[in-house]
Design an enzyme around this catalytic site. Structure first.
Site, PDB file in Angstrom:
ATOM      1  N   LYS A 264      31.249  15.331 -53.190  1.00 34.52           N
ATOM      2  CA  LYS A 264      30.369  15.835 -52.029  1.00 34.52           C
ATOM      3  C   LYS A 264      31.407  16.144 -50.982  1.00 34.52           C
ATOM      4  CE  LYS A 264      27.550  12.668 -51.016  1.00 34.52           C
ATOM      5  NZ  LYS A 264      27.725  11.989 -49.896  1.00 34.52           N
TER       6      LYS A 264
ATOM      7  N   ARG B  51      19.181  10.017 -46.956  1.00 39.36           N
ATOM      8  CA  ARG B  51      19.615   9.158 -48.304  1.00 39.36           C
ATOM      9  C   ARG B  51      18.248   8.632 -48.689  1.00 39.36           C
ATOM     10  NH1 ARG B  51      25.275   8.616 -47.479  1.00 39.36           N
ATOM     11  NH2 ARG B  51      26.451   7.471 -48.867  1.00 39.36           N
TER      12      ARG B  51
ATOM     13  N   ARG C 275      40.401   7.075 -54.988  1.00 44.77           N
ATOM     14  CA  ARG C 275      40.242   7.843 -53.850  1.00 44.77           C
ATOM     15  C   ARG C 275      41.123   7.393 -52.986  1.00 44.77           C
ATOM     16  NH1 ARG C 275      34.112   9.456 -52.254  1.00 44.77           N
ATOM     17  NH2 ARG C 275      34.031   7.273 -52.056  1.00 44.77           N
TER      18      ARG C 275
ATOM     19  N   ARG D 284      39.638   2.681 -49.531  1.00 41.86           N
ATOM     20  CA  ARG D 284      38.393   2.115 -48.738  1.00 41.86           C
ATOM     21  C   ARG D 284      37.751   0.686 -49.217  1.00 41.86           C
ATOM     22  NH1 ARG D 284      34.569   6.921 -47.450  1.00 41.86           N
ATOM     23  NH2 ARG D 284      33.157   5.589 -48.497  1.00 41.86           N
TER      24      ARG D 284
ATOM     25  N   ARG E 219      26.423   0.426 -54.791  1.00 42.68           N
ATOM     26  CA  ARG E 219      26.287   1.652 -53.952  1.00 42.68           C
ATOM     27  C   ARG E 219      25.418   2.491 -54.759  1.00 42.68           C
ATOM     28  NH1 ARG E 219      31.879   3.519 -51.611  1.00 42.68           N
ATOM     29  NH2 ARG E 219      30.524   5.262 -50.442  1.00 42.68           N
TER      30      ARG E 219
HETATM   31  P1  AMP Z   1      29.723   7.831 -47.215  1.00 42.40           P
HETATM   32  O1  AMP Z   1      30.909   8.129 -46.770  1.00 42.40           O
HETATM   33  O2  AMP Z   1      28.747   8.904 -47.215  1.00 42.40           O
HETATM   34  O3  AMP Z   1      29.775   7.375 -48.959  1.00 42.40           O
HETATM   35  O4  AMP Z   1      28.961   6.721 -46.608  1.00 42.40           O
HETATM   36  C1  AMP Z   1      29.650   5.530 -46.447  1.00 42.40           C
HETATM   37  C2  AMP Z   1      28.600   4.383 -46.088  1.00 42.40           C
HETATM   38  O5  AMP Z   1      27.916   4.725 -44.597  1.00 42.40           O
HETATM   39  C3  AMP Z   1      27.461   4.193 -46.955  1.00 42.40           C
HETATM   40  O6  AMP Z   1      27.640   3.424 -48.039  1.00 42.40           O
HETATM   41  C4  AMP Z   1      26.259   3.738 -46.044  1.00 42.40           C
HETATM   42  O7  AMP Z   1      26.613   2.378 -45.878  1.00 42.40           O
HETATM   43  C5  AMP Z   1      26.452   4.318 -44.665  1.00 42.40           C
HETATM   44  N1  AMP Z   1      25.752   5.417 -44.756  1.00 42.40           N
HETATM   45  C6  AMP Z   1      26.067   6.956 -44.652  1.00 42.40           C
HETATM   46  N2  AMP Z   1      25.300   7.804 -44.497  1.00 42.40           N
HETATM   47  C7  AMP Z   1      23.988   6.929 -44.394  1.00 42.40           C
HETATM   48  C8  AMP Z   1      22.843   7.384 -44.491  1.00 42.40           C
HETATM   49  N3  AMP Z   1      22.147   8.552 -44.461  1.00 42.40           N
HETATM   50  N4  AMP Z   1      21.575   6.236 -44.488  1.00 42.40           N
HETATM   51  C9  AMP Z   1      22.256   4.983 -44.399  1.00 42.40           C
HETATM   52  N5  AMP Z   1      23.435   4.717 -44.512  1.00 42.40           N
HETATM   53  C10 AMP Z   1      24.412   5.516 -44.671  1.00 42.40           C
END
Ligand code: AMP
Length: 215
Positions: free
Chosen positions: A13, A88, A127, A160, A171
């Site tokens: 993404k 999400r 990553r 990370r 996740r």
């Molecule tokens: P990402 O970089 O998009 O994988 O986001 C990293 C983390 O941020 C996720 O595993 C969630 O804990 C939190 N997060 C990001 N976007 C959302 C969302 N729309 N709703 C809830 N938690 C989010």
């Protein structure tokens, strides 16, 4: 153009978001990046969000929607955007529609990048992210020419915590459970487009561009 990009962690993404935003010249709004910036700045919101992120859980809707609203208020995001990592769940998707409708705006497309679990695990294991500017790399597919340093700013590259395999599996479970109603919702609105994601980044981008030409 207002676009939502959906996909599991590791679906590619982030890479596609950057390509699409460069192509369409629209800003990239990533809720994950917004949270990480708040965590880096040690803000109260960042400290709270980090409790959930470290465990692989979703951050509560109230906090998440507040960071999205704040970014919509920025002048540079008013003409269009690509949302990455949001919505999400169904509540977030419906709230997004409401926020946009209040401003007489609507989404043009919701793209789902569809990938298998094996692809996700392979991509995430390699990553690396810059601890300073957030730029992303992959040890096999997109290595930094400066090894463990960022090409853009010289910052140290890190793996990370929430990219550890057991957290990624959590996740994925959380993602799969909460995203299905969102997909159904966008399908009903007639804006969902599914893109085959177990492919090369260029091929995925090609498919997205072909679909964008029809918008
Ligand atoms: P990402 O970089 O998009 O994988 O986001 C990293 C983390 O941020 C996720 O595993 C969630 O804990 C939190 N997060 C990001 N976007 C959302 C969302 N729309 N709703 C809830 N938690 C989010």
């Amino acid at each position: 153009m207002r676009i939502v990009l959906l996909g599991a962690p590791g679906s590619g993404k982030g890479t596609q978001a950057k390509l699409i935003c460069d192509y369409l010249k629209i800003p990239h709004i990533s809720t994950g990046d917004l949270f990480r910036a708040q965590i880096r700045d040690n803000t109260p919101l960042g400290i709270k969000a980090n409790e959930y992120i470290q465990k692989g859980d979703l951050v509560p809707d109230e906090l998440t929607i507040s960071v999205v609203k704040e970014s919509f208020n920025k002048e540079e995001n008013k003409g269009g955007f690509l949302l990455d990592g949001f919505p999400r769940n169904l509540h977030q998707a419906k709230t997004l529609q409401l926020i946009l409708a209040e401003n007489k705006q609507y989404l043009d497309k919701a793209y789902l990048i569809n990938v298998s679990k094996d692809t996700v695990l392979e991509r995430i294991a390699g990553r690396r992210f810059c601890s300073n500017c957030g730029a992303s790399y992959h040890v096999s597919f997109n290595p930094s020419k400066l090894k463990d340093k960022c090409e853009a700013c010289g910052g140290t590259l890190i793996h990370r915590n929430d990219d550890e395999e057991h957290i990624v599996l959590d996740r994925l479970t959380v993602y799969n459970k909460s995203i299905q109603p969102v997909l159904n919702y966008y399908k009903e609105l007639g804006i969902l487009e599914t893109i085959e994601g177990n492919a090369d980044a260029n091929d995925i981008f090609y498919d997205i561009c072909s679909s964008l030409k029809a918008v």
